[in-house]
Design an enzyme around this catalytic site. Structure first.
Site, short mmCIF file in Angstrom:
data_model
loop_
_atom_site.label_atom_id
_atom_site.label_comp_id
_atom_site.label_asym_id
_atom_site.label_seq_id
_atom_site.Cartn_x
_atom_site.Cartn_y
_atom_site.Cartn_z
N CYS A 112 3.10 12.43 21.03
CA CYS A 112 4.33 12.44 20.23
C CYS A 112 5.31 13.53 20.66
O CYS A 112 6.51 13.29 20.79
CB CYS A 112 4.00 12.60 18.76
SG CYS A 112 2.65 11.55 18.19
N ASP A 133 -1.26 12.97 13.27
CA ASP A 133 -1.82 12.06 12.27
C ASP A 133 -2.68 10.99 12.94
O ASP A 133 -3.77 10.66 12.47
CB ASP A 133 -0.69 11.39 11.49
CG ASP A 133 0.11 12.38 10.67
OD1 ASP A 133 0.53 13.40 11.25
OD2 ASP A 133 0.32 12.15 9.49
N CYS A 161 6.34 14.39 16.01
CA CYS A 161 5.30 13.84 15.13
C CYS A 161 5.67 14.06 13.68
O CYS A 161 6.45 14.95 13.32
CB CYS A 161 3.95 14.45 15.46
SG CYS A 161 2.57 13.59 14.67
N ASP A 162 5.03 13.28 12.82
CA ASP A 162 5.47 13.04 11.45
C ASP A 162 5.92 14.28 10.66
O ASP A 162 7.01 14.30 10.10
CB ASP A 162 4.33 12.39 10.66
CG ASP A 162 3.92 11.05 11.22
OD1 ASP A 162 4.35 10.72 12.33
OD2 ASP A 162 3.14 10.35 10.56
N LYS A 163 5.07 15.29 10.56
CA LYS A 163 5.36 16.40 9.64
C LYS A 163 6.30 17.43 10.24
O LYS A 163 6.85 18.27 9.52
CB LYS A 163 4.06 17.08 9.20
CG LYS A 163 3.02 16.12 8.62
CD LYS A 163 3.59 15.21 7.57
CE LYS A 163 2.64 14.08 7.22
NZ LYS A 163 2.40 13.11 8.30
N CYS A 184 4.79 7.46 17.59
CA CYS A 184 4.31 6.09 17.32
C CYS A 184 5.45 5.07 17.28
O CYS A 184 6.49 5.32 16.67
CB CYS A 184 3.52 6.06 16.03
SG CYS A 184 2.00 7.02 16.09
N GLU A 208 -3.66 10.36 5.24
CA GLU A 208 -3.18 9.01 5.52
C GLU A 208 -4.38 8.11 5.79
O GLU A 208 -5.39 8.56 6.34
CB GLU A 208 -2.26 9.01 6.74
CG GLU A 208 -0.93 9.64 6.49
CD GLU A 208 0.01 9.52 7.66
OE1 GLU A 208 1.17 9.89 7.50
OE2 GLU A 208 -0.39 9.05 8.74
N SER A 228 -0.29 5.79 6.39
CA SER A 228 0.49 5.87 7.61
C SER A 228 1.70 4.95 7.48
O SER A 228 1.65 3.94 6.77
CB SER A 228 -0.36 5.43 8.80
OG SER A 228 0.44 5.17 9.93
#
Length: 555
Positions: free
Chosen positions: A48, A80, A121-123, A193, A443, A469
């Protein structure tokens, strides 16, 4: 310009500081210019954020060309996708707070005049936004970009397909060799992702909320144009510093509502609810979980993206990018075009310059939306007095009633699915996975993907005080609040209890008499915290409800 960095770099008393900075190549001329902190979340534990180290070179070139001096620093990132389904996944949401804290500490400590946060990435995305809003110095968020799709049997695939294939293999629908072939093909290089999962959802949020320049997020990470985007963002942060344009000038109530509409129109992740509540809190803007349902219910679903749709995030870029989505929503009156963005221009000005690719099929016209309402629905009821979240994109049913199958942690539920113990009609209940109980709201793409892969996606419901997710699809209810660890009603569900989920009436109810529930409550004892020392213990002691964004800030 009144520069905070001069407190560090200028005057006779600062000779020691200058001596140290000259040791690594900075000159007197460099130190007289605005100092821009480049907060980089590059890390070698996932694809990511993998190219951010190189993209930072372009960012810093842009800063220098615009008359500033960049100073790069790193913070953490937890994958994640890599940690999914393990104890390590508990670190993910906790990392959002630490990312925000670490950026805040660096900027306060070194008194940077502006900040550009490089995220993927997500966070890392909401963490960076939270930090910029706390600091309220000129700031900008640069999203590294999506991964390209993999190819398998002539079709585009993403990590979502791999997790669903795990369930299919367990159910004997595909072989382990086919699963390995998908595993080898799904992630062809650097990038976050590939569907409208959490990373791309939050990148959408950053453009619609105004902290990222329009047209920058949808460019894939490996596309050569990302270097130009990075250079441009380096120049833009200097413009923001000169104008003294600050994050709290940008992130207003109108901007936040624009961001929620962007999530709804693109079929974005339920995690956007959690993160936008946290972002609003840092911005000092009142926001409630019910606001998501109100805005989503008035916003059409326009973008045909995985996990429920056909296309991947790179296809949005090929269609003209997120400005095309913004133009649609602006034309329909679904967003406020007067909201200011980090470029100094309004959202309406930026959307007006959208360039749609002729013949594209990814972003539907207003005249033929995929659905008349967006993908997020907020439920309340006897099982979730503070609320719960479900993404309805791709759902073919609006209600489910069935017996509870109760599990105290995700791994136990995953085992039941892969052993064939979950049957059509069941309601899988996974509890003690909330902000405190987990801790960290893991998740659950592993178990939700396994349910879909096993062919149960249309006949089974799942609910949890954890979260999902962005790649999750199916009749899955998350963020049930209050959570089990604090004595929420989900703690009192017993095996076989009937549970009703009614999307049209926004209800989620446990069909147990109030007297019986009261008796169960009286017997209930809070479990011992799973961690008594370290960062998880600190998190358990300070985190709020998911209905409040699961924040640890004292704001």
């Amino acid at each position: 310009m009144k520069l905070s960095s001069y407190t560090i770099t200028q005057g006779r008393d600062r000779a020691g500081a200058r001596a140290m900075l000259k040791a690594i190549g900075f000159t007197d001329d460099d130190l007289r210019k605005p100092i821009i902190g480049v907060a980089n979340t590059w890390i070698e534990t996932m694809p990511c954020n993998y190219n951010l180290r190189q993209l930072a070179v372009n960012v810093k070139e842009g800063v220098r060309a615009a008359g500033g001096t960049p100073m790069e620093f790193n913070t953490i990132a937890i994958s994640d996708g890599v940690t999914m389904g393990t104890e390590g996944m508990k670190a993910s949401l906790v990392s959002r707070e630490i990312i925000a804290d670490s950026i805040e500490l660096m900027v306060r400590g070194h008194m940077f005049d502006g900040v550009i946060a490089m995220v993927a990435c997500d966070k890392t995305i909401p963490g960076a936004a939270m930090a910029l809003l706390r600091l309220n110095v000129p700031g900008l968020i640069l999203y590294g970009g999506t991964i390209m799709p993999g190819r398998y049997n002539g079709k585009d695939i993403t990590l979502q397909d791999v997790y669903e294939a795990i369930g299919a293999a367990a159910a004997g629908k595909i072989t382990d060799q086919e699963l390995t072939a998908m595993e080898n093909a799904a992630c062809p290089g650097a990038g976050a992702c590939g569907g409208q999962f959490t990373a791309n959802t939050m990148a959408t949020v950053m453009e619609f909320i105004g902290l990222s320049p329009f047209g920058t997020a949808s460019v894939p990470q490996v596309d050569p144009r990302k270097e130009d985007v990075s250079y441009r963002c380096g120049r833009l942060i200097m413009e923001a510093v000169r104008r003294d344009l600050k994050p709290r000038d940008i992130v207003t109530r109108a901007a936040i509502e624009n961001a929620i509409a962007g999530v709804a129109a693109t079929g974005g992740s339920t995690n956007a609810v959690l993160h936008l509540l946290a972002i609003a809190r840092e911005a000092g803007v009142p926001l409630e979980i019910r606001d998501f349902d109100r805005i989503s219910s008035r916003t059409p679903l326009l973008v045909d993206l995985k996990p429920a749709g056909q296309y991947v995030a790179a296809d949005v870029d090929a269609a003209g990018g997120l400005p095309v989505v913004a133009k649609r929503l602006l034309d329909g009156g679904y967003i406020d075009g007067s909201a200011i963005t980090v470029t100094g221009r309004t959202a309406g000005d930026e959307a007006a310059e959208a360039k749609e690719t002729p013949g594209q099929q990814v972003i539907h016209p207003l005249s033929s939306p995929i659905k008349p309402t967006g993908g997020l629905v907020i439920l309340h009821g006897t099982l979730a007095p503070e609320g719960a979240v479900i993404k309805v994109t791709g759902l073919n049913r609006t209600a489910h009633r069935g017996p509870a199958r109760v599990f105290e942690r995700e791994e136990d539920a995953m085992g039941a699915v892969t052993r064939g113990q979950i049957k059509p009609g069941d309601v899988v209940v996974i509890r003690y996975e909330g902000p405190r109980g987990g801790p960290g709201m893991r998740e659950m793409l592993g178990v939700t993907g396994a349910i879909v892969g096993a062919g149960l996606g249309e006949s089974v419901a799942l609910l949890t005080d954890g979260r999902f997710s962005g790649a999750t699809r199916g009749f899955m209810v998350g963020h049930v609040a209050p959570e089990a660890a604090t004595g929420g009603p989900i703690a009192f569900v017993e095996e076989g209890d009937e549970i009703t989920i009614d999307l049209e009436n926004r209800r989620i109810d446990l069909e147990v008499a109030p007297e019986a529930l009261a008796q169960r409550h009286a017997k209930w004892r809070a479990p011992a915290p799973p961690y008594r020392t370290g960062v998880f213990a600190k998190y358990i002691n300070t985190v709020t409800s998911a209905a409040e964004g699961a924040v640890t800030s004292g704001v």
